[in-house]
Design an enzyme around this catalytic site. Structure first.
Site, PDB file in Angstrom:
ATOM      1  N   VAL A  64       0.866  -1.180   0.000  1.00  0.00           N
ATOM      2  CA  VAL A  64       0.000   0.000   0.000  1.00  0.00           C
ATOM      3  C   VAL A  64       0.900   1.227   0.000  1.00  0.00           C
ATOM      4  O   VAL A  64       1.855   1.308   0.795  1.00  0.00           O
ATOM      5  CB  VAL A  64      -0.925   0.019   1.236  1.00  0.00           C
ATOM      6  CG1 VAL A  64      -1.803   1.268   1.229  1.00  0.00           C
ATOM      7  CG2 VAL A  64      -1.776  -1.241   1.282  1.00  0.00           C
ATOM      8  N   CYS A  65       0.620   2.153  -0.899  1.00  0.00           N
ATOM      9  CA  CYS A  65       1.331   3.428  -0.930  1.00  0.00           C
ATOM     10  C   CYS A  65       2.846   3.187  -1.060  1.00  0.00           C
ATOM     11  O   CYS A  65       3.287   2.411  -1.901  1.00  0.00           O
ATOM     12  CB  CYS A  65       0.961   4.212   0.332  1.00  0.00           C
ATOM     13  SG  CYS A  65       1.311   5.981   0.256  1.00  0.00           S
ATOM     14  N   THR A  66       3.646   3.821  -0.200  1.00  0.00           N
ATOM     15  CA  THR A  66       5.101   3.728  -0.329  1.00  0.00           C
ATOM     16  C   THR A  66       5.658   2.425   0.213  1.00  0.00           C
ATOM     17  O   THR A  66       6.882   2.243   0.243  1.00  0.00           O
ATOM     18  CB  THR A  66       5.784   4.914   0.374  1.00  0.00           C
ATOM     19  OG1 THR A  66       5.389   4.938   1.756  1.00  0.00           O
ATOM     20  CG2 THR A  66       5.396   6.223  -0.274  1.00  0.00           C
ATOM     21  N   ALA A 105      -1.596   2.709  -4.826  1.00  0.00           N
ATOM     22  CA  ALA A 105      -1.117   4.091  -4.740  1.00  0.00           C
ATOM     23  C   ALA A 105      -1.322   4.639  -3.331  1.00  0.00           C
ATOM     24  O   ALA A 105      -0.931   4.000  -2.360  1.00  0.00           O
ATOM     25  CB  ALA A 105      -1.830   4.927  -5.792  1.00  0.00           C
TER      26      ALA A 105
END
Length: 317
Positions: free
Chosen positions: A102-104, A155
């Site tokens: 998830v995300c970074t 993202a």
């Protein structure tokens, strides 16, 4: 029962953890025996999230159960990754049936060498760094999530919920996923290849007032003649000067901007109204249903009718 194991570390983004956990928990409530949710940190001690919340893990790395789904959240703690965490991911990531970031969190998987040769996404702000630091990784900054075999990357924080809902729909069906989405007051409607940003957010706002006015006009009149000649006349510039200035100030060509605006407008009408496909195609400036169909298939991977069937919320009674 699948074990969904969520990795915790200091300065993790709390929503990257709790969003997917709430979705998995919703599936377990609707269909007991589906998921066993566990959390793990390096030493089993509590971690402090980037917002100051404290999360207490169920396990340390040494006694973590085998994971069917290994989920790696993002957050400020990914900027200087813990070598012990990276080493654990390198060893355990390939063992999971599904590896999710998830995300970074994608930065941690990349450091562990788990993204080489794969197509991935991450938060828009780190995609350039991810591609630069890991040239063996194919980074696509546009979609909200990407599935590549057993690997799934997403993202920003809310896209982690979108991705987890997609996993739940795959595991236990659309109706349960819809029930979870309604309970969380989110929509089960965003396909993974939907762009992270709307056209207005993806494009920079032009500096010059005439170009800003043209951007606003395009957004408010998607069904109008939006050719370069017409838009240039509205900006009181020659077509060549207008096209050059628009791209320089917004980061995309006028045609690309118009395409995005029209697609977004059509997508919203398909999701939120019962208007016919032909009517929507005219309202959005496509001219013919076939032209709109080609745009949908090219960008969203589904024809308008199929998109409506898959992503329009079911009516409630």
């Amino acid at each position: 029962m699948q074990t969904a194991l969520v990795v915790l570390f200091d300065d993790v983004q709390s929503l990257d953890v709790t969003g997917p956990v709430e979705v998995f928990n919703g599936a377990e409530l609707h269909c007991p025996g589906t998921y066993r949710i566990r959390t793990v940190s390096r030493d089993g001690r509590a971690v402090r999230t980037s917002s100051g919340l404290t999360l207490v893990p169920d396990h340390c790395f040494a006694d973590a159960p085998p994971a069917h789904i290994l989920l790696v959240p993002g957050g400020a703690g990914t900027r200087r990754p813990d070598p012990g965490l990276v080493a654990w991911l390198r060893e355990n990531g390939p063992r999971a049936e599904r590896l999710v970031s998830v995300c970074t969190g994608a930065l941690l998987l990349a450091e562990a060498g788990l993204l080489d040769g794969r197509r991935v996404t991450s938060h828009w702000s780190v995609c350039e760094k991810l591609a630069r630091d890991h040239p063996a990784v194919e980074v696509d900054p546009d979609p909200i999530f990407i599935r590549d075999g057993q690997l799934a990357t997403s993202a920003g924080v809310t896209s982690g919920i979108d991705l987890t809902l997609a996993l739940v729909e795959e595991d236990v069906g659309r109706e349960i996923a819809l029930s979870i989405a309604r309970h969380l007051v989110v929509f089960l409607r965003r396909p993974g290849n939907q762009a992270q940003f709307s056209a207005q957010l993806a494009a920079q706002t032009a500096q010059r007032e005439p170009l800003r006015q043209v951007q606003q006009w395009i957004t408010e009149h998607p069904g109008a003649d939006l050719s370069v000649d017409v838009l240039a006349a509205r900006a009181r510039l020659s077509p060549r000067h207008f096209a050059r200035a628009f791209q320089a100030e917004t980061g995309m060509t006028p045609g690309r901007y118009v395409d995005r605006v029209r697609l977004e407008h059509a997508r919203r009408l398909i999701e939120d109204t019962s208007d016919g496909i032909e009517e929507i195609s005219r309202a959005c400036g496509y001219g013919t249903p076939e032209a709109m169909r080609r745009a949908f298939v090219r960008t969203l991977g589904a024809a308008p009718a199929e998109y409506r069937r898959r992503f329009r919320p079911a009516p409630t009674h």
